[in-house]
Design a protein around this motif. Sequence first.
Motif, PDB file in Angstrom:
ATOM      1  N   ASP A 135       0.838  -1.202   0.000  1.00 64.94           N
ATOM      2  CA  ASP A 135       0.000   0.000   0.000  1.00 64.94           C
ATOM      3  C   ASP A 135       0.875   1.254   0.000  1.00 64.94           C
ATOM      4  OD1 ASP A 135      -2.057   1.833   0.236  1.00 64.94           O
ATOM      5  OD2 ASP A 135      -2.233   1.575   2.406  1.00 64.94           O
ATOM      6  N   VAL A 136       0.845   1.992  -1.108  1.00 68.38           N
ATOM      7  CA  VAL A 136       1.553   3.270  -1.198  1.00 68.38           C
ATOM      8  C   VAL A 136       0.625   4.363  -0.695  1.00 68.38           C
ATOM      9  CG1 VAL A 136       2.680   4.937  -2.720  1.00 68.38           C
ATOM     10  CG2 VAL A 136       2.930   2.477  -3.142  1.00 68.38           C
ATOM     11  N   ARG A 137       1.059   5.069   0.351  1.00 74.11           N
ATOM     12  CA  ARG A 137       0.224   6.105   0.951  1.00 74.11           C
ATOM     13  C   ARG A 137       0.298   7.370   0.098  1.00 74.11           C
ATOM     14  NH1 ARG A 137       1.434   4.187   6.219  1.00 74.11           N
ATOM     15  NH2 ARG A 137      -0.346   2.967   6.938  1.00 74.11           N
ATOM     16  N   ARG A 138      -0.814   7.797  -0.439  1.00 79.43           N
ATOM     17  CA  ARG A 138      -0.843   8.923  -1.368  1.00 79.43           C
ATOM     18  C   ARG A 138      -1.365  10.183  -0.680  1.00 79.43           C
ATOM     19  NH1 ARG A 138       0.594   6.600  -5.962  1.00 79.43           N
ATOM     20  NH2 ARG A 138       0.089   4.396  -6.289  1.00 79.43           N
ATOM     21  N   ALA A 166      -1.692  27.820   1.354  1.00 79.22           N
ATOM     22  CA  ALA A 166      -0.267  28.139   1.449  1.00 79.22           C
ATOM     23  C   ALA A 166       0.565  27.340   0.450  1.00 79.22           C
ATOM     24  CB  ALA A 166       0.243  27.886   2.869  1.00 79.22           C
ATOM     25  N   ASP A 167       0.103  26.120   0.113  1.00 75.72           N
ATOM     26  CA  ASP A 167       0.854  25.279  -0.823  1.00 75.72           C
ATOM     27  C   ASP A 167      -0.101  24.303  -1.489  1.00 75.72           C
ATOM     28  OD1 ASP A 167       2.522  23.578  -2.222  1.00 75.72           O
ATOM     29  OD2 ASP A 167       3.980  23.343  -0.602  1.00 75.72           O
ATOM     30  N   ARG A 168      -0.489  24.632  -2.723  1.00 76.78           N
ATOM     31  CA  ARG A 168      -1.445  23.809  -3.467  1.00 76.78           C
ATOM     32  C   ARG A 168      -0.850  22.485  -3.925  1.00 76.78           C
ATOM     33  NH1 ARG A 168      -6.882  24.096  -3.271  1.00 76.78           N
ATOM     34  NH2 ARG A 168      -7.464  26.242  -2.830  1.00 76.78           N
ATOM     35  N   THR A 169       0.456  22.315  -3.843  1.00 71.61           N
ATOM     36  CA  THR A 169       1.063  21.065  -4.289  1.00 71.61           C
ATOM     37  C   THR A 169       0.917  19.953  -3.256  1.00 71.61           C
ATOM     38  OG1 THR A 169       3.277  21.499  -3.386  1.00 71.61           O
ATOM     39  CG2 THR A 169       2.769  22.414  -5.565  1.00 71.61           C
ATOM     40  N   LEU A 170       0.577  20.297  -2.033  1.00 71.65           N
ATOM     41  CA  LEU A 170       0.453  19.291  -0.984  1.00 71.65           C
ATOM     42  C   LEU A 170      -0.863  18.516  -1.118  1.00 71.65           C
ATOM     43  CD1 LEU A 170       1.697  21.337   2.104  1.00 71.65           C
ATOM     44  CD2 LEU A 170       2.929  19.495   0.921  1.00 71.65           C
ATOM     45  N   VAL A 171      -0.791  17.243  -0.819  1.00 73.77           N
ATOM     46  CA  VAL A 171      -1.993  16.413  -0.759  1.00 73.77           C
ATOM     47  C   VAL A 171      -2.352  16.245   0.714  1.00 73.77           C
ATOM     48  CG1 VAL A 171      -3.028  14.168  -1.264  1.00 73.77           C
ATOM     49  CG2 VAL A 171      -1.403  15.198  -2.877  1.00 73.77           C
ATOM     50  N   VAL A 172      -3.488  16.828   1.100  1.00 74.14           N
ATOM     51  CA  VAL A 172      -3.933  16.811   2.489  1.00 74.14           C
ATOM     52  C   VAL A 172      -5.264  16.058   2.534  1.00 74.14           C
ATOM     53  CG1 VAL A 172      -4.485  18.169   4.538  1.00 74.14           C
ATOM     54  CG2 VAL A 172      -2.824  19.045   2.868  1.00 74.14           C
ATOM     55  N   ARG A 173      -5.280  14.953   3.250  1.00 74.21           N
ATOM     56  CA  ARG A 173      -6.480  14.120   3.296  1.00 74.21           C
ATOM     57  C   ARG A 173      -7.005  14.019   4.720  1.00 74.21           C
ATOM     58  NH1 ARG A 173      -5.574   8.818  -0.405  1.00 74.21           N
ATOM     59  NH2 ARG A 173      -7.771   8.593   0.190  1.00 74.21           N
ATOM     60  N   ARG A 174      -8.304  13.880   4.817  1.00 69.30           N
ATOM     61  CA  ARG A 174      -8.942  13.738   6.123  1.00 69.30           C
ATOM     62  C   ARG A 174      -9.166  12.266   6.442  1.00 69.30           C
ATOM     63  NH1 ARG A 174     -14.151  16.107   5.678  1.00 69.30           N
ATOM     64  NH2 ARG A 174     -13.944  16.112   3.416  1.00 69.30           N
ATOM     65  N   ASN A 175      -8.908  11.912   7.718  1.00 74.68           N
ATOM     66  CA  ASN A 175      -9.023  10.527   8.178  1.00 74.68           C
ATOM     67  C   ASN A 175      -8.279   9.567   7.260  1.00 74.68           C
ATOM     68  OD1 ASN A 175     -10.376  10.767  10.659  1.00 74.68           O
ATOM     69  ND2 ASN A 175     -12.290  11.191   9.582  1.00 74.68           N
ATOM     70  N   TYR A 176      -7.018   9.906   7.035  1.00 74.82           N
ATOM     71  CA  TYR A 176      -6.113   9.115   6.199  1.00 74.82           C
ATOM     72  C   TYR A 176      -4.697   9.329   6.721  1.00 74.82           C
ATOM     73  CZ  TYR A 176      -3.734   7.334   2.038  1.00 74.82           C
ATOM     74  OH  TYR A 176      -2.936   6.617   1.174  1.00 74.82           O
ATOM     75  N   PRO A 177      -3.885   8.291   6.823  1.00 77.24           N
ATOM     76  CA  PRO A 177      -4.113   6.911   6.403  1.00 77.24           C
ATOM     77  C   PRO A 177      -4.828   6.047   7.440  1.00 77.24           C
ATOM     78  CG  PRO A 177      -1.865   7.138   7.175  1.00 77.24           C
ATOM     79  CD  PRO A 177      -2.493   8.511   7.263  1.00 77.24           C
ATOM     80  N   TYR A 178      -5.338   6.669   8.497  1.00 81.69           N
ATOM     81  CA  TYR A 178      -6.095   5.947   9.524  1.00 81.69           C
ATOM     82  C   TYR A 178      -7.393   6.698   9.801  1.00 81.69           C
ATOM     83  CZ  TYR A 178      -1.256   4.467  10.234  1.00 81.69           C
ATOM     84  OH  TYR A 178       0.019   4.035  10.033  1.00 81.69           O
ATOM     85  N   ARG A 179      -8.326   6.032  10.463  1.00 83.92           N
ATOM     86  CA  ARG A 179      -9.575   6.669  10.865  1.00 83.92           C
ATOM     87  C   ARG A 179      -9.399   7.333  12.227  1.00 83.92           C
ATOM     88  NH1 ARG A 179     -13.168   3.534  12.346  1.00 83.92           N
ATOM     89  NH2 ARG A 179     -11.970   1.584  12.334  1.00 83.92           N
ATOM     90  N   GLY A 180      -9.805   8.570  12.321  1.00 86.88           N
ATOM     91  CA  GLY A 180      -9.670   9.284  13.579  1.00 86.88           C
ATOM     92  C   GLY A 180     -10.566   8.758  14.675  1.00 86.88           C
ATOM     93  N   SER A 181     -11.570   7.979  14.311  1.00 83.27           N
ATOM     94  CA  SER A 181     -12.483   7.419  15.310  1.00 83.27           C
ATOM     95  C   SER A 181     -12.032   6.058  15.821  1.00 83.27           C
ATOM     96  CB  SER A 181     -13.894   7.306  14.729  1.00 83.27           C
ATOM     97  OG  SER A 181     -13.894   6.490  13.559  1.00 83.27           O
ATOM     98  N   ALA A 182     -10.905   5.541  15.308  1.00 84.20           N
ATOM     99  CA  ALA A 182     -10.390   4.256  15.771  1.00 84.20           C
ATOM    100  C   ALA A 182      -9.810   4.408  17.179  1.00 84.20           C
ATOM    101  CB  ALA A 182      -9.324   3.733  14.811  1.00 84.20           C
ATOM    102  N   ASP A 183      -9.517   3.292  17.812  1.00 87.64           N
ATOM    103  CA  ASP A 183      -9.002   3.309  19.179  1.00 87.64           C
ATOM    104  C   ASP A 183      -7.741   4.162  19.278  1.00 87.64           C
ATOM    105  OD1 ASP A 183      -8.985   1.976  21.980  1.00 87.64           O
ATOM    106  OD2 ASP A 183      -6.941   1.717  21.235  1.00 87.64           O
ATOM    107  N   GLY A 184      -7.714   5.032  20.273  1.00 91.14           N
ATOM    108  CA  GLY A 184      -6.555   5.884  20.484  1.00 91.14           C
ATOM    109  C   GLY A 184      -6.766   6.801  21.673  1.00 91.14           C
ATOM    110  N   LEU A 185      -5.762   7.607  21.950  1.00 86.26           N
ATOM    111  CA  LEU A 185      -5.839   8.516  23.094  1.00 86.26           C
ATOM    112  C   LEU A 185      -6.940   9.553  22.910  1.00 86.26           C
ATOM    113  CD1 LEU A 185      -4.760   9.503  25.785  1.00 86.26           C
ATOM    114  CD2 LEU A 185      -2.905  10.662  24.560  1.00 86.26           C
ATOM    115  N   THR A 186      -7.051  10.130  21.716  1.00 88.65           N
ATOM    116  CA  THR A 186      -8.110  11.109  21.478  1.00 88.65           C
ATOM    117  C   THR A 186      -9.491  10.462  21.619  1.00 88.65           C
ATOM    118  OG1 THR A 186      -7.906  10.719  19.096  1.00 88.65           O
ATOM    119  CG2 THR A 186      -6.730  12.620  19.990  1.00 88.65           C
ATOM    120  N   THR A 187      -9.624   9.223  21.169  1.00 88.92           N
ATOM    121  CA  THR A 187     -10.903   8.521  21.293  1.00 88.92           C
ATOM    122  C   THR A 187     -11.297   8.369  22.756  1.00 88.92           C
ATOM    123  OG1 THR A 187     -10.275   7.271  19.317  1.00 88.92           O
ATOM    124  CG2 THR A 187     -12.170   6.479  20.553  1.00 88.92           C
ATOM    125  N   HIS A 188     -10.327   8.022  23.581  1.00 91.00           N
ATOM    126  CA  HIS A 188     -10.581   7.893  25.014  1.00 91.00           C
ATOM    127  C   HIS A 188     -11.039   9.226  25.607  1.00 91.00           C
ATOM    128  CE1 HIS A 188      -9.944   7.165  29.285  1.00 91.00           C
ATOM    129  NE2 HIS A 188      -9.104   8.183  29.306  1.00 91.00           N
TER     130      HIS A 188
END
Length: 236
Positions: A135-138, A166-188
């Motif tokens: 899996d290549v992270r894009r 500020a920089d249109r060349t950047l690829v900025v994705r939401r909830n990628y490469p992981y889901r923000g709702s998955a188990d984690g400190l912020t979820t707790h």
Amino acid sequence: MNRVRVLVTCEHGGNKIPAPYRPLFAKMRSALASHRGYDPGALALARDLAKAFDAELVYSTTSRLLVELNRSPNHKQLFSEATLGLPPPEQERVLARYYRPYRDWVESQVGAGVAAGAHVVHISSHSFTPQLGSDVRRADVGLLYDPTRRSERDLCLTWRRQILSADRTLVVRRNYPYRGSADGLTTHLRKRYPDGRYTGVEIEVNQKHTTGEAARWRALRNLLVDSLRSTLGLMY
């Protein structure tokens, strides 16, 4: 932004193994040096963010392969293959020395901010490997959040726009490469504090930047700091 208190954390800031546990990792040097052992560059970004916002910085430089600070106590990935087989009393010592103090420190900072009437914006700094297996992270930057929480959704939508302005060349994705709702400190922490009082966002930066040319990585960190400053100014 008087009513906003920024908190910055970095759960995977280093790959150190405490001396008593080093024999367990004698054959895992390559893993410790890789993305499995820590998040290269995450601590540098966390320090820049904390300095820019005069924020409390909570970080660890102990490898996630000893114990995973970004997982719940009962999660199957809390311990790695090196520590999963430790006797329960020894695992408990690891938790008491390295896991609980970190989590308690973060939670105390959020609690103090909420008790003071502030809206706590928690930015958790991470980085991700450019390729995981086949899996290549894009993406250059990922912003992880819970889409059911309006404050997190709005912050990430606005932050993404500010980064791209500020920089249109950047690829900025939401909830990628992981889901923000998955188990984690912020979820707790979301379970403890309501939307509008606590906003937890994980920022993930592609390690092709964090391990690349130093000046470019510094420039990207500056862009991320400045774009977050603009974001908070627009929102609060």
